[in-house]
Design an enzyme around this catalytic site. Structure first.
Site, short mmCIF file in Angstrom:
data_model
loop_
_atom_site.label_atom_id
_atom_site.label_comp_id
_atom_site.label_asym_id
_atom_site.label_seq_id
_atom_site.Cartn_x
_atom_site.Cartn_y
_atom_site.Cartn_z
N PRO A 275 33.56 19.13 12.45
CA PRO A 275 33.87 18.96 13.81
C PRO A 275 32.88 19.06 14.76
CG PRO A 275 33.93 21.32 12.98
CD PRO A 275 33.51 20.29 11.72
N ARG A 313 30.56 8.82 29.22
CA ARG A 313 32.00 8.58 28.62
C ARG A 313 32.79 7.84 29.33
NH1 ARG A 313 35.01 11.99 27.11
NH2 ARG A 313 35.61 11.05 25.40
N CYS A 343 22.99 1.65 39.81
CA CYS A 343 23.35 0.33 40.31
C CYS A 343 24.17 -0.34 39.31
CB CYS A 343 22.05 -0.57 40.80
SG CYS A 343 21.04 0.42 41.74
N GLU A 344 25.40 0.04 39.04
CA GLU A 344 26.32 -0.53 38.04
C GLU A 344 27.63 0.01 38.37
OE1 GLU A 344 25.82 -1.66 34.73
OE2 GLU A 344 23.41 -1.58 34.63
N TYR A 372 29.17 15.17 23.67
CA TYR A 372 28.81 13.71 23.69
C TYR A 372 28.57 13.38 25.41
CZ TYR A 372 30.89 13.31 19.30
OH TYR A 372 31.29 13.81 18.06
N1 LLP Z 1 31.53 12.94 11.32
C1 LLP Z 1 31.13 11.71 11.59
C2 LLP Z 1 30.70 11.04 10.28
C3 LLP Z 1 31.23 11.26 12.80
O1 LLP Z 1 30.88 9.81 12.89
C4 LLP Z 1 31.34 11.98 13.69
C5 LLP Z 1 31.53 11.59 15.10
C6 LLP Z 1 32.05 13.35 13.80
C7 LLP Z 1 31.75 13.75 12.32
C8 LLP Z 1 32.20 14.25 14.80
O2 LLP Z 1 33.58 13.91 15.07
P1 LLP Z 1 34.37 14.68 16.53
O3 LLP Z 1 34.76 16.06 15.59
O4 LLP Z 1 33.28 14.98 17.25
O5 LLP Z 1 35.44 13.81 16.87
N2 LLP Z 1 30.84 9.27 21.75
C9 LLP Z 1 32.15 9.39 21.56
C10 LLP Z 1 32.50 9.93 20.24
C11 LLP Z 1 31.78 9.21 19.06
C12 LLP Z 1 32.31 10.03 17.75
C13 LLP Z 1 31.04 9.36 16.76
N3 LLP Z 1 31.49 10.14 15.48
C14 LLP Z 1 32.89 9.94 22.58
O6 LLP Z 1 32.34 10.46 23.72
O7 LLP Z 1 34.16 10.24 22.89
#
Ligand code: LLP
Length: 419
Positions: A275, A313, A343-344, A372
């Site tokens: 997580p 995000r 500037c976007e 993130y």
């Molecule tokens: N394990 C793997 C292999 C992953 O690729 C990810 C996230 C996680 C665990 C953790 O996932 P979580 O529990 O945080 O959902 N930047 C995007 C999210 C990208 C997630 C990438 N991988 C955002 O800001 O929504």
């Protein structure tokens, strides 16, 4: 639940007044509540109490070493996706036997470093990676503990840019090739099969896709065992959604755990979880100051001193974040586009958001920015990375400082023929 609350109309992070903090450290900055980080990890761990489970916090969500230290002190392991993240986890004191290494493009150097560090598991995502890992481990006289990340071909809802479990996605090995690849791995001297891994996406607010993917993987485990593989572990990745605003009701970790316990009850495996957002997301906020309030031809803009380089995000995924005035006023609400100075056109945190009247100099907290957020920042427009502050009760510490202009350019050199 988090620890950002109003006291006499002033926003506090735990017991720290954010108005005072902004004066002391300058804006913009990220602020994290240690109490929330600990609470979220405990909620997740409690949901699996009694089960054999390793919680390997996904470092990419918020990778500051102090954040990792807080979570490591609660017993968390780490899910890393690069040598840099592995370094961070080790520096923070995460035990190597609690570290899993995910990622679709681990380089040979990274595999070698992780082998030397004696990590718990490599989540292998392709045949060529398997071959490379086998070769490198054999030259070192080691056997790499592996799981193959299976792509279950399940759509995970959420934003398409953060969905990873469909067959057309780059992640994992194809469902149809899984058994053949396990057979190949069994014959290798440099790897040792430990388990199966799956991760289908992020910010998933419905248990159904998880359940569909996990059921598929459970059948695979039975097939693999019939083929003669020893499968001791099942890594179910991360992905559990969080509430980004009022009214959002993602599944509670208890419900998620109950579903998983049912699906995996007969398998007799250690469960691994990765997580990220669920632990860090609501533990953090980005505090920015209003530079100007500007009347456009048809819209009224709040221009903040934070931009899309500080929190990507909204620009990347059209993500919604609550915006809380750091000092509440009772003025009538107006519709604002809340934007940054970059500037976007995508440098926008909210469109037509109703907020009490804002003035230059006011402070605004962009909520649920703990995951993130800081980990995805850039120095675009030559803007310095913004500080990260950790709060614990009445204390705070600057856990990443704002670089000076010289430091932003540090490492650059003028080509000799231009001198
Ligand atoms: N394990 C793997 C292999 C992953 O690729 C990810 C996230 C996680 C665990 C953790 O996932 P979580 O529990 O945080 O959902 N930047 C995007 C999210 C990208 C997630 C990438 N991988 C955002 O800001 O929504």
């Amino acid at each position: 639940m988090h620890h950002f609350t109003y006291r006499d109309n002033r926003l506090f992070a735990e017991d720290v007044d954010l108005t005072t903090l902004a004066e002391e450290v300058g804006t913009p900055f990220y602020v994290y509540c240690e109490a929330t980080l600990r609470r979220h990890l405990r909620i997740f761990a409690d949901a699996f109490a009694g089960a054999d489970a390793l919680i390997a916090y996904s470092v990419k969500a918020s990778s500051n070493i102090s954040v990792l230290k807080v979570l490591a002190s609660e017993g968390a392991g780490a899910d890393v996706v690069s040598a840099g993240e592995l370094h961070r986890a080790l520096i923070a004191g995460v035990a190597p036997e609690k570290i899993v290494f995910s990622g679709v493009g681990k380089t040979r150097d990274e595999l070698s470093f992780a082998l030397d560090a004696n990590i718990y598991q490599f989540n292998v995502e392709s045949e060529p990676e398997l071959v490379a890992l086998d070769e490198i481990a054999q030259t070192k006289g080691l056997r790499a503990p592996i799981a193959l990340r299976i792509n279950p071909d399940v759509a995970a809802g959420g934003h398409e840019n953060i969905s990873t479990g469909k067959s057309e996605d780059k992640f994992g090995v194809p469902w149809s090739r899984a058994r053949a690849l396990y057979a190949m791995a069994r014959a290798m001297k440099g790897v040792e099969i430990k388990g199966v891994d799956v991760h289908i996406g992020s910010q998933i607010d419905d248990l159904a896709p998880f359940e569909a993917a996990f059921k598929k993987v459970a059948t695979l485990i039975n097939d693999l065992r019939a083929d003669g593989c020893v499968i001791e572990r099942l890594d179910l990745g991360g992905g559990l959604g969080i509430p980004y605003g009022e009214g959002a009701t993602p599944p509670h970790p208890q419900a998620y755990a109950q579903m998983i316990k049912q699906v995996t009850a007969s398998l007799g495996v250690q469960l691994i979880f990765e997580p990220g957002r669920m632990i860090a997301g609501n533990a953090g906020a980005l505090v920015a100051r209003v530079i100007y309030v500007k009347d456009g031809a048809s819209r009224r803009f709040i221009i903040l001193d934070a931009g899309m380089n500080d929190l990507m995000r909204p620009a990347l995924y059209d993500a919604y974040h609550d915006l809380w005035p750091v000092v509440k006023n009772t003025d009538a609400s107006e519709a604002y586009d809340v934007v940054g100075p970059i500037c976007e056109s995508t440098d926008r945190f909210a469109k037509a958001r109703m907020l009490p009247r804002q003035h230059a100099g006011d402070l605004m907290a962009i909520m649920s920015a703990g995951a993130y957020g800081a980990s995805q920042t850039s120095q675009y427009n030559s803007r310095p990375l913004i500080p990260e502050i950790l709060v614990s009760g009445e204390r705070y510490a600057i856990i990443r400082k704002r670089p000076t202009v010289d430091e932003i350019m540090d490492g650059e050199a003028i080509a000799e023929w231009l001198c």
